[in-house]
Design a protein around this motif. Structure first.
Motif, PDB file in Angstrom:
ATOM      1  N   ARG A  63       0.840  -1.206   0.000  1.00  0.00           N
ATOM      2  CA  ARG A  63       0.000   0.000   0.000  1.00  0.00           C
ATOM      3  C   ARG A  63       0.878   1.261   0.000  1.00  0.00           C
TER       4      ARG A  63
ATOM      5  N   GLU B 127       1.052   3.962  -3.026  1.00  0.00           N
ATOM      6  CA  GLU B 127       0.727   5.375  -2.753  1.00  0.00           C
ATOM      7  C   GLU B 127       1.894   6.273  -3.170  1.00  0.00           C
TER       8      GLU B 127
ATOM      9  N   ASP C 232       2.252   9.143  -6.090  1.00  0.00           N
ATOM     10  CA  ASP C 232       2.683  10.522  -5.782  1.00  0.00           C
ATOM     11  C   ASP C 232       3.990  10.893  -6.491  1.00  0.00           C
TER      12      ASP C 232
ATOM     13  N   ARG D 102      -5.964   3.163  -7.906  1.00  0.00           N
ATOM     14  CA  ARG D 102      -6.939   3.534  -6.868  1.00  0.00           C
ATOM     15  C   ARG D 102      -7.746   2.298  -6.436  1.00  0.00           C
TER      16      ARG D 102
ATOM     17  N   LEU E 252      -5.593   0.077  -4.350  1.00  0.00           N
ATOM     18  CA  LEU E 252      -5.429   0.609  -2.980  1.00  0.00           C
ATOM     19  C   LEU E 252      -6.653   0.285  -2.126  1.00  0.00           C
TER      20      LEU E 252
END
Lengths: 408, 158
Positions: free
Chosen positions: B55, B59, B63, B134, B137
């Motif tokens: 995770r 993420e 980013d 997404r 996640l």
């Protein structure tokens, strides 16, 4: 001015060359599980390696001979063989772990499978050992290893609560851990800081670079300034893991996880710098362990050795290193996880440590070899305290390994 | 203080050798086995760690904080970790009906973790801007939601 620059270069390479795969993995594992509660072990380990390296560097500089030659002469071939056996086997294990570390670092850099990188890493190590000058090899890897300072920068950028971080350094067994695992990892950290190959490389390097009593000040500076600053990098790895990984209950089982605190703090640029450091640290250590394999065996057997000689003049020394590299590759070809191999190698380093430490302590006190440069009272007092610590760690390591299931 | 004769040095080193060898022998002889509950607890802990790592990596990749090489290596490592946890749980031998029930729910949760990490690995390889990360996640969050109560119930297994 030249002397100051020489000392500065020596100190910088000592800092940059301080970390290897054992330190990278063990500090990240410990930080993610125990926070900073084992920082005291890094301090104890760094003082220990300073005492040990300073003694063996002095023995080499004063006598002009390498540690193993003197150990064999001073203690006789049978006991020197025990010393050699322990050192050589741990060295081979560490060499395999370091080549695995280079392969993982290259995988992190390129995304290509680590098993493809392992043979290339071994060939590159052999080429450097064969063809590159000792001082160039030592300085380049040491200076590139300085990029690992990014671990310290990352901790600062993470903006931790410094007072809370300081209180976490109090030695306590964290919730969810047992006393057994705490002490098992204490021994692993101690073994990671006091790996025997570093000492044999350091003392043989003194002979390679033709050190004499005049170079003792530089040797002391390298050890007493460079190693403690290298220890700061170790603590920074653990601190980063304690800040980023511990709250998420991430247990470090791979080197890729050790990158996350740095990427969290500094993004891709910091990661790129870190990966250069990973490659330099593991490749530098692979060179040192390869050379240490050759040094230990050649010095014990009385063969011609050293990079200052042409390979044809030290053929058995070079063949030993080639065989050691092939052994390391063979170990990795079995599919063993280099990180697990590292975790075992640091504990076995601690187990074998008395066999390598005690002879150096005895020789450093022998006026026949050392003249008036024998250990002083303070060095001997600290040296004896460490002999006890090393013995306790060595005796406790295997029972703790079994009781805790190797720190599970 | 340490100016010892060769004979004493030999004796000293022999004692050190004997002590280390004895400790090693005693330890090797001391067999150690862990029960099913402990194995299951460790497997759940391993899966939580793998899912959390995946995770975090996903993420950070979203980013733009993680390089492709580190991300792909991390996902591959975590997939192996989750598969190892699943195999260990499958290999645990429950002694009671209660342990059998626990093992079933643990194995199911671990299998879901393996699939979620594989999903995250695929999502990370997709072109930037794709909705796959997404969704991956969310799947990882759901898996962690399922693993957390199991972890609380079983403990750390340490």
């Amino acid at each position: 001015m030249k002397a100051v620059l020489g000392i500065a270069l020596g100190v910088l390479t000592a800092i940059g060359g301080f970390l290897d795969i054992g330190d990278l993995v063990t500090n990240a594992v410990v930080g993610a599980r125990f926070g900073l509660s084992l920082t005291w072990v890094v301090v104890v380990g760094v003082i220990g390696i300073c005492v040990f390296a300073q003694m063996s560097g002095r023995v080499a500089a004063v006598s002009g001979r390498a540690t193993f030659e003197i150990i064999r002469e001073r203690l006789g071939p049978r006991l020197a063989l025990a010393n050699l056996g322990a050192s050589f086997l741990i060295n081979l294990l560490t060499l395999a772990a370091e080549i695995g570390g280079v392969a993982i670092s290259m995988q992190l850099l390129t995304g290509a499978e680590r098993l493809l990188w392992a043979p290339l890493a071994a060939i590159a190590v052999w080429l450097v050992v064969w063809a590159v000058k000792f001082s160039v090899m030592e300085n380049v890897t040491g200076l590139l290893g300085l990029t690992l300072v990014v671990f310290v920068v990352a901790v600062v950028l993470l903006k931790p609560d410094w007072s809370m971080l300081a209180t976490e350094t109090v030695p306590t067994v964290p919730k969810g851990e047992t006393g057994g695992t705490y002490w098992y990892y204490a021994i692993a950290l101690f073994g990671a800081a006091l790996t025997p190959y570093e000492v044999f490389f350091f003392s043989s390097g003194a002979v390679e670079e033709h050190w004499s009593s005049k170079d003792l000040a530089q040797s002391r500076a390298n050890v007493l300034i460079g190693f403690p600053l290298g220890g700061v990098l170790s603590v920074a790895i653990a601190a980063g893991a304690a800040i980023v990984l511990l709250p998420k209950t991430i247990d470090v089982t791979s080197l890729s996880q050790a990158v996350l605190p740095v990427s969290t703090a500094g993004g891709t640029i910091a990661v790129a710098v870190l990966l250069v450091g990973f490659v330099a640290a593991t490749f530098g250590a692979a060179l040192e362990t390869t050379l240490s394999s050759g040094y230990t065996l050649a010095q014990f057997m009385g063969w011609s050795w050293g990079k200052f000689r042409r390979p044809a003049e030290a053929s058995r020394f070079h063949i030993t290193m080639i065989l050691a590299l092939l052994f390391g590759l063979g170990v990795l070809a079995t599919g063993v996880d280099p990180v697990q191999l590292t975790e075992f190698s640091v504990v076995f380093s601690a187990i074998a440590l008395p066999l390598t430490y005690l002879p150096v302590l005895i020789v450093a006190n022998d006026p026949e070899y050392m003249g008036d440069k024998v250990n002083g009272r303070l060095t001997n007092a600290v040296g004896m305290v460490y002999l006890v610590i090393i013995l306790v760690a060595s005796v406790a390591a295997i029972p703790l390994m079994i009781v805790t299931g190797a720190g599970q | 203080m340490l100016r010892v004769s060769q004979g004493r040095a030999v004796l000293l080193l022999r004692r050190v050798l004997l002590t280390v060898a004895s400790a090693a022998t005693v330890a090797v002889l001391a067999a150690c086995s862990s029960g099913a509950s402990s194995t299951l607890a460790q497997s759940v802990g391993q899966a939580v760690s793998a899912a959390q790592t995946a995770r975090t990596a996903l993420e950070q990749q979203e980013d733009g904080r993680l390089t492709t090489g580190v991300a792909s290596t991390g996902f591959a490592d975590m997939l192996t970790e989750a598969e190892d946890a699943e195999s260990a749980a499958l290999g645990a031998a429950p002694a009671t009906a209660e342990e059998r029930r626990t093992r079933s729910s643990v194995v199911a949760a671990l299998h879901a973790t393996t699939l979620a990490i594989a999903d995250a690995q695929d999502a990370a390889a997709r072109a930037p801007g794709s909705p796959a990360p997404r969704s991956a996640l969310h799947r990882l969050a759901r898996v962690l939601h399922r693993l957390t109560p199991l972890q609380h119930r079983l403990g750390s297994g340490r």
